[in-house]
Scaffold this motif. Structure first.
Motif, PDB file in Angstrom:
ATOM      1  N   GLN A 392     -21.441 -60.284  10.446  1.00  0.00           N
ATOM      2  CA  GLN A 392     -21.621 -60.981  11.887  1.00  0.00           C
ATOM      3  C   GLN A 392     -22.879 -61.912  11.752  1.00  0.00           C
ATOM      4  O   GLN A 392     -23.637 -62.232  12.753  1.00  0.00           O
ATOM      5  N   THR A 393     -23.612 -62.076  10.348  1.00  0.00           N
ATOM      6  CA  THR A 393     -24.819 -63.029  10.369  1.00  0.00           C
ATOM      7  C   THR A 393     -24.462 -64.345  10.030  1.00  0.00           C
ATOM      8  O   THR A 393     -23.663 -64.478   9.071  1.00  0.00           O
ATOM      9  N   VAL A 394     -24.717 -65.233  10.906  1.00  0.00           N
ATOM     10  CA  VAL A 394     -24.368 -66.414  10.878  1.00  0.00           C
ATOM     11  C   VAL A 394     -25.129 -67.255   9.573  1.00  0.00           C
ATOM     12  O   VAL A 394     -24.276 -68.121   9.173  1.00  0.00           O
ATOM     13  N   GLY A 395     -26.328 -67.148   9.494  1.00  0.00           N
ATOM     14  CA  GLY A 395     -27.023 -67.354   8.323  1.00  0.00           C
ATOM     15  C   GLY A 395     -28.472 -67.565   8.867  1.00  0.00           C
ATOM     16  O   GLY A 395     -28.700 -66.848   9.886  1.00  0.00           O
ATOM     17  N   TYR A 448     -32.708 -68.898  -7.396  1.00  0.00           N
ATOM     18  CA  TYR A 448     -32.378 -67.487  -7.688  1.00  0.00           C
ATOM     19  C   TYR A 448     -33.705 -66.589  -7.369  1.00  0.00           C
ATOM     20  O   TYR A 448     -33.584 -65.485  -8.262  1.00  0.00           O
ATOM     21  N   ARG A 449     -34.949 -67.245  -7.290  1.00  0.00           N
ATOM     22  CA  ARG A 449     -36.036 -66.406  -7.335  1.00  0.00           C
ATOM     23  C   ARG A 449     -36.682 -65.704  -6.289  1.00  0.00           C
ATOM     24  O   ARG A 449     -37.684 -65.338  -5.942  1.00  0.00           O
ATOM     25  N   SER A 450     -35.914 -66.014  -4.923  1.00  0.00           N
ATOM     26  CA  SER A 450     -36.311 -65.351  -3.766  1.00  0.00           C
ATOM     27  C   SER A 450     -35.361 -64.666  -2.975  1.00  0.00           C
ATOM     28  O   SER A 450     -34.201 -64.557  -3.264  1.00  0.00           O
ATOM     29  N   ASP A 451     -35.603 -64.337  -1.695  1.00  0.00           N
ATOM     30  CA  ASP A 451     -35.013 -63.279  -1.062  1.00  0.00           C
ATOM     31  C   ASP A 451     -33.719 -63.893  -0.463  1.00  0.00           C
ATOM     32  O   ASP A 451     -32.589 -63.064  -0.319  1.00  0.00           O
ATOM     33  N   PHE A 453     -31.479 -65.290  -1.974  1.00  0.00           N
ATOM     34  CA  PHE A 453     -30.275 -64.868  -3.018  1.00  0.00           C
ATOM     35  C   PHE A 453     -29.641 -63.569  -2.812  1.00  0.00           C
ATOM     36  O   PHE A 453     -28.511 -63.595  -3.108  1.00  0.00           O
ATOM     37  N   SER A 454     -30.353 -62.690  -2.366  1.00  0.00           N
ATOM     38  CA  SER A 454     -29.782 -61.368  -2.160  1.00  0.00           C
ATOM     39  C   SER A 454     -28.793 -61.412  -0.996  1.00  0.00           C
ATOM     40  O   SER A 454     -27.705 -60.756  -1.261  1.00  0.00           O
ATOM     41  N   PHE A 455     -28.818 -62.252  -0.191  1.00  0.00           N
ATOM     42  CA  PHE A 455     -28.061 -62.555   0.999  1.00  0.00           C
ATOM     43  C   PHE A 455     -26.831 -63.493   0.448  1.00  0.00           C
ATOM     44  O   PHE A 455     -25.580 -63.436   0.833  1.00  0.00           O
ATOM     45  N   ALA A 456     -27.317 -64.590  -0.408  1.00  0.00           N
ATOM     46  CA  ALA A 456     -26.065 -65.518  -0.757  1.00  0.00           C
ATOM     47  C   ALA A 456     -25.195 -64.758  -1.714  1.00  0.00           C
ATOM     48  O   ALA A 456     -23.886 -64.811  -1.551  1.00  0.00           O
ATOM     49  N   LYS A 457     -25.513 -63.651  -2.630  1.00  0.00           N
ATOM     50  CA  LYS A 457     -24.541 -63.155  -3.572  1.00  0.00           C
ATOM     51  C   LYS A 457     -23.517 -62.379  -2.726  1.00  0.00           C
ATOM     52  O   LYS A 457     -22.545 -62.023  -3.091  1.00  0.00           O
ATOM     53  N   LEU A 458     -23.781 -62.015  -1.261  1.00  0.00           N
ATOM     54  CA  LEU A 458     -22.930 -61.008  -0.562  1.00  0.00           C
ATOM     55  C   LEU A 458     -22.355 -62.152   0.567  1.00  0.00           C
ATOM     56  O   LEU A 458     -21.628 -61.766   1.339  1.00  0.00           O
ATOM     57  N   GLY A 459     -22.405 -63.391   0.544  1.00  0.00           N
ATOM     58  CA  GLY A 459     -21.732 -64.442   1.057  1.00  0.00           C
ATOM     59  C   GLY A 459     -22.483 -65.079   2.366  1.00  0.00           C
ATOM     60  O   GLY A 459     -22.022 -65.685   3.045  1.00  0.00           O
ATOM     61  N   VAL A 460     -23.817 -64.629   2.682  1.00  0.00           N
ATOM     62  CA  VAL A 460     -24.294 -65.348   3.841  1.00  0.00           C
ATOM     63  C   VAL A 460     -25.202 -66.446   3.372  1.00  0.00           C
ATOM     64  O   VAL A 460     -26.052 -66.224   2.534  1.00  0.00           O
ATOM     65  N   PRO A 461     -24.799 -67.757   4.057  1.00  0.00           N
ATOM     66  CA  PRO A 461     -25.609 -68.699   3.435  1.00  0.00           C
ATOM     67  C   PRO A 461     -27.065 -68.916   4.245  1.00  0.00           C
ATOM     68  O   PRO A 461     -26.926 -68.578   5.459  1.00  0.00           O
ATOM     69  N   THR A 534     -16.704 -74.962  -3.827  1.00  0.00           N
ATOM     70  CA  THR A 534     -17.159 -75.046  -5.390  1.00  0.00           C
ATOM     71  C   THR A 534     -18.296 -74.131  -5.614  1.00  0.00           C
ATOM     72  O   THR A 534     -18.677 -73.635  -6.740  1.00  0.00           O
ATOM     73  N   ALA A 535     -18.713 -73.420  -4.378  1.00  0.00           N
ATOM     74  CA  ALA A 535     -20.105 -72.565  -4.617  1.00  0.00           C
ATOM     75  C   ALA A 535     -19.736 -71.326  -4.913  1.00  0.00           C
ATOM     76  O   ALA A 535     -18.418 -70.616  -4.597  1.00  0.00           O
ATOM     77  N   GLU A 536     -20.346 -70.591  -5.788  1.00  0.00           N
ATOM     78  CA  GLU A 536     -20.029 -69.138  -6.377  1.00  0.00           C
ATOM     79  C   GLU A 536     -20.005 -68.187  -5.217  1.00  0.00           C
ATOM     80  O   GLU A 536     -19.555 -67.133  -5.677  1.00  0.00           O
ATOM     81  N   PHE A 537     -20.602 -68.467  -4.167  1.00  0.00           N
ATOM     82  CA  PHE A 537     -20.766 -67.501  -3.213  1.00  0.00           C
ATOM     83  C   PHE A 537     -19.559 -67.495  -1.956  1.00  0.00           C
ATOM     84  O   PHE A 537     -19.547 -66.726  -1.021  1.00  0.00           O
ATOM     85  N   ARG A 538     -18.551 -68.451  -2.367  1.00  0.00           N
ATOM     86  CA  ARG A 538     -17.737 -68.841  -1.078  1.00  0.00           C
ATOM     87  C   ARG A 538     -16.736 -67.804  -0.923  1.00  0.00           C
ATOM     88  O   ARG A 538     -16.482 -67.246   0.236  1.00  0.00           O
ATOM     89  N   ALA A 539     -16.059 -67.151  -2.016  1.00  0.00           N
ATOM     90  CA  ALA A 539     -15.266 -65.858  -2.024  1.00  0.00           C
ATOM     91  C   ALA A 539     -15.831 -64.893  -1.064  1.00  0.00           C
ATOM     92  O   ALA A 539     -14.956 -63.967  -0.116  1.00  0.00           O
ATOM     93  N   ALA A 540     -17.027 -64.680  -1.329  1.00  0.00           N
ATOM     94  CA  ALA A 540     -17.845 -63.499  -0.611  1.00  0.00           C
ATOM     95  C   ALA A 540     -17.524 -63.479   1.011  1.00  0.00           C
ATOM     96  O   ALA A 540     -17.570 -62.729   1.491  1.00  0.00           O
TER      97      ALA A 540
END
Length: 549
Positions: A392-395, A448-451, A453-461, A534-540
């Motif tokens: 439910q987090t839009v971005g 990849y050096r700031s916060d 990235f923690s959200f990106a890895k789990l799908g939030v842009p 093509t982004a590595e976080f799309r599937a999440a």
């Protein structure tokens, strides 16, 4: 399946007009707030804002008071904070790192030649006569057909690793690892993670200023003293016993002692198909550790939405810095004024502006996270234990170090080409009279050096964008000099202190962009920006949003 942005693309086409009109009525960003909060949090009395120290309570209390005054509500079920379980590990009595078996013994002194630590929660670390293997860039990327550990068993062994990606010297962004732009495979965090997965007893990265993106002094200040990790089940015993760095000159000395050509092997490591090279020497090092377990805190305020309060837009910034660090000219407090008292000041100023404008249709969260400097720990914990469900987090927008060098003509999207947030922000940047520029130093891997990235890895842009180097006063040369001066003389050093002569106009312009983007996301309930296919976080993201629906 989630729609690929059809409604959002149409909305983006209309953004230039709507944003320009909105910007004329948007509340002004309070410069006094930026100055006051930055000056307060970077004062010596906050002792560098290290998590789990007495200074943390003072820092958290100050941020809560500012959020209350701005008009926010407690964001965590009536509470202002989220506990983040931490374990603090402090190395002591570190022996020199010695290498035996070569032409001549090689010894590396702690701090000046090498740094060594551990993620393991244990009272003593001792590695003796561990065979040393050069594993190039230490990358295992099946999707790229690249494996520096192919056919290699490193259990019980010490791996020596190069920093960054194999193609970091390619001046374009063409190459197996995106050329000049660093991928996550180039980050030191990945290299230690992969070494542990491979079973290495110790993992040592060779420091080189250009591909690392910072001088040895940053490594020294960041890797000595208390080190934090999330307090998790298993006490991190699956990690390598020792992780650390060595100076480039000492690496050359080590390879020469082993009868190897460091330059030649480094060049060979850039080519696909490289195979690891045993150096024929062994490494020994040891140290005691002091272990302390204590929860740190994220701080969360919210401006509840009116029409869709269970959908959230998020602003983030980290409140922590390095605390007391290696002294320079008698000063041992790393104040972290720019990094990141300024980001927290921006967070508060945006809270004030949004509260003044009144609630949006969706809720807007303001999250001050802990332990970014220790490896994004606070944001990682929040992302894995979210107060606002990620589905439910839009971005949102992450702020890590505001521009205090003056207004820029351009705006840089860090890690460009990843998410549809970029399509939304481009007309907002144009409405500010600015243009989009490519990253001036993509090899630094800032994405990849700031916060965010923690959200990106789990799908939030999340947007990570800031002023470029083309300053209104002085142009690109002045901007480049300001950036280089900060990195060389202030970044992660006691000299990162508040300066009353800073020019905040660039920060205000950036924050205006962040404000307008956040309000667009919060008021247009049709928007659910996704990652590009093509982004590595799309599937999440697809999985998260699919389950939500």
């Amino acid at each position: 399946m989630i729609p690929i942005f059809s409604r959002t693309m149409l909305a983006a086409l209309a953004l230039t007009t709507s944003i320009a009109a909105h910007a004329q009525t948007a509340p002004a960003i309070a410069v006094d707030t930026l100055k006051t909060v930055t000056k307060a949090l970077s004062d010596d009395s906050y002792e560098g804002r290290a998590p789990t120290t007495p200074a943390e309570a003072k820092t958290v209390d100050y941020i809560i008071a500012q959020m209350k005054a701005a008009g926010l509500k407690p964001g965590n079920k009536g509470q202002w904070t989220q506990d983040v379980p931490m374990v603090e590990i402090t190395a002591a009595n570190v022996t020199p790192m010695t290498f035996a078996g070569g032409k001549t013994p090689v010894s590396m002194a702690y701090r000046t030649d090498m740094v060594a630590g551990t993620y393991r929660v244990t009272p003593r670390v001792a590695v003796k006569d561990s065979p040393v293997v050069f594993v190039g860039y230490g990358i295992n990327a099946p999707e790229k057909g690249w494996n520096d550990y192919a056919g290699l068993d490193v259990k019980g062994k010490t791996v020596v690793i190069l920093v960054n990606d194999p193609d970091w010297q390619t001046m374009t962004q063409d190459g197996p690892f995106e050329g000049r732009a660093m991928t996550y495979y180039g980050r030191w965090t990945y290299k230690f993670e992969e070494a542990a997965r491979q079973g290495a007893t110790a993992a040592i990265i060779v420091h080189d200023t250009e591909p690392a993106a910072y001088p040895w002094g940053v490594v020294q200040s960041s890797w000595t003293g208390p080190q934090l990790e999330l307090d998790e089940k298993g006490d991190h015993m699956d990690q390598s016993q020792v992780v650390g760095w060595m100076q480039l000159a000492k690496a050359r000395e080590l390879f020469a002692s082993a009868g190897k050509d460091f330059a030649a092997l480094s060049a060979a490591a850039k080519v696909k198909g490289f195979r690891a090279v045993p150096l024929g020497v062994s490494m020994s090092v040891g140290f005691d550790t002091t272990v302390r377990r204590q929860a740190s805190k994220n701080v969360l305020g919210v401006l509840p939405g009116t029409a869709d309060p269970n959908a959230y837009v998020l602003y983030t910034a980290h409140w922590d810095h390095l605390g007391r660090c290696d002294a320079v000219d008698g000063d041992d407090i790393c104040n972290g004024a720019v990094d990141n008292a300024s980001g927290i000041a921006g967070l508060i100023a945006l809270a004030q502006a949004n509260a003044k404008a009144g609630p949006a249709k969706r809720s807007i969260g303001f999250l001050a996270v802990t332990a970014e400097e220790s490896g994004l720990l606070g944001s990682r914990y929040y992302a894995e234990h979210p107060v606002f469900p990620l589905a439910q987090t839009v971005g949102g927008v992450n702020m890590d170090s505001l521009n205090v060098a003056g207004r820029a003509r351009d705006f840089v999207l860090t890690g460009a080409g990843k998410s549809q947030i970029e399509d939304l922000v481009k007309p907002i940047v144009a409405a500010e009279g600015r243009t989009i520029s490519p990253e001036p130093s993509p090899e630094k891997g800032l994405y990849y050096r700031s916060d965010h990235f923690s959200f990106a890895k789990l799908g939030v842009p999340m947007l990570d964008g800031t002023s470029g180097e083309n300053l209104v006063v002085g142009g690109p040369e002045a901007g480049r000099k300001a950036a280089e001066d900060y990195t060389t003389n202030r970044y992660h050093k006691p000299a990162d202190e508040y300066d009353a002569n800073w020019d905040w106009s660039g920060a205000v312009s950036d924050l205006t962009i962040y404000y307008n983007l956040g309000r667009k996301l919060a008021d247009d309930t049709a928007l659910w920006p996704n990652w590009y296919p093509t982004a590595e976080f799309r599937a999440a993201r697809d999985k998260s949003r699919g389950s939500a629906r």
